[in-house]
Design an enzyme around this catalytic site. Structure first.
Site, mmCIF file in Angstrom:
data_model
loop_
_atom_site.group_PDB
_atom_site.id
_atom_site.type_symbol
_atom_site.label_atom_id
_atom_site.label_comp_id
_atom_site.label_asym_id
_atom_site.label_seq_id
_atom_site.Cartn_x
_atom_site.Cartn_y
_atom_site.Cartn_z
ATOM 1 N N CYS A 178 -2.465 -2.561 7.984
ATOM 2 C CA CYS A 178 -2.321 -3.626 6.977
ATOM 3 C C CYS A 178 -1.079 -4.489 7.184
ATOM 4 O O CYS A 178 -1.109 -5.684 6.890
ATOM 5 C CB CYS A 178 -2.337 -3.021 5.579
ATOM 6 S SG CYS A 178 -3.931 -2.253 5.175
ATOM 7 N N LYS A 236 -7.292 -3.692 -3.192
ATOM 8 C CA LYS A 236 -7.992 -4.277 -2.053
ATOM 9 C C LYS A 236 -8.716 -3.193 -1.271
ATOM 10 O O LYS A 236 -8.435 -1.998 -1.426
ATOM 11 C CB LYS A 236 -7.029 -5.024 -1.136
ATOM 12 C CG LYS A 236 -5.992 -4.147 -0.449
ATOM 13 C CD LYS A 236 -5.044 -4.992 0.382
ATOM 14 C CE LYS A 236 -4.024 -4.145 1.132
ATOM 15 N NZ LYS A 236 -4.630 -3.286 2.176
ATOM 16 N N ASP A 261 0.784 -1.246 0.000
ATOM 17 C CA ASP A 261 0.000 0.000 0.000
ATOM 18 C C ASP A 261 0.816 1.296 0.000
ATOM 19 O O ASP A 261 0.396 2.292 0.608
ATOM 20 C CB ASP A 261 -0.949 0.022 1.202
ATOM 21 C CG ASP A 261 -1.899 -1.160 1.217
ATOM 22 O OD1 ASP A 261 -1.920 -1.933 0.243
ATOM 23 O OD2 ASP A 261 -2.616 -1.315 2.217
#
Length: 200
Positions: A115, A83, A21
């Site tokens: 995450c 996601k 991310d």
């Protein structure tokens, strides 16, 4: 006979690198973001040299933007998964893990308490070794990052640094890719806020 203790050795043929991310919209919010990207890019280069598979995720890219270009991910060739959940283990990634014969997952990215931690716990639950690259992970809050490292370690993850991991993967001066990897660590990686200024 005493049980064999898991000491977290890594080998190139059974390892995979996760990049979590590292997107454009997070740039102004994440502490030490340029350093995190630099370290993660170093890990990506090492993975390519050593032919270690790489998985990249993007959290809600429609709203949060794409992976930052300086990381070095190739959008045409590399495996990138969008996601919304706070774990990298989306179905396609789970399928890759099931089919790949992996033992160790090396992980960099953001945010450490979200995450990164959730992915680590999911991976540990699957019986995989998880190696969290401390100088390649960050958060908006350094308090959250600090306790996330502790939480993951309590659960069985290995907290390490980019240079330590690269040298562990190479393993030997005689390794055919040692000189290429040595160039990556010739200059020390940034501390990414892990040490106070007085200790630098």
């Amino acid at each position: 006979m005493a049980a064999v203790r898991n000491i977290g050795k890594v080998f190139t043929k059974s390892s995979i690198l996760f990049l979590c991310d590292m997107q454009e919209k997070f740039r102004p919010m994440i502490k030490h973001y340029p350093q995190i990207i630099e370290v993660s890019s170093r890990m990506l280069k090492a993975a390519r040299i050593l032919q270690i598979p790489v998985v990249t995720t993007e959290q809600y890219p429609k709203g949060l933007g794409l992976t930052v270009p300086e990381l070095g991910v190739d959008r045409e060739k590399d495996e990138i998964h969008a996601k919304t959940c706070f774990s990298m283990l989306v179905p396609k990634v789970e399928k890759k893990l099931d089919q790949g014969g992996f033992k160790s997952v090396i992980i960099c990215g953001i945010e450490t308490q979200a995450c990164i931690q959730n992915t680590t716990l999911d991976l540990l639950e699957r019986g995989l070794d998880v190696h969290v690259i401390a100088d390649g992970c960050s958060s908006r809050s350094m308090l959250d990052r600090m306790y996330a490292f502790d939480r993951m370690k309590q659960s069985g993850a290995f907290i390490t640094t980019s240079e330590a991991m690269i040298l562990q993967l190479v393993g030997d001066f005689a390794h055919p890719n040692f000189k290429e990897c040595q160039k990556l660590i010739k200059d020390s990686a940034p501390t990414s806020g892990l040490l106070p200024e007085s200790q630098l």
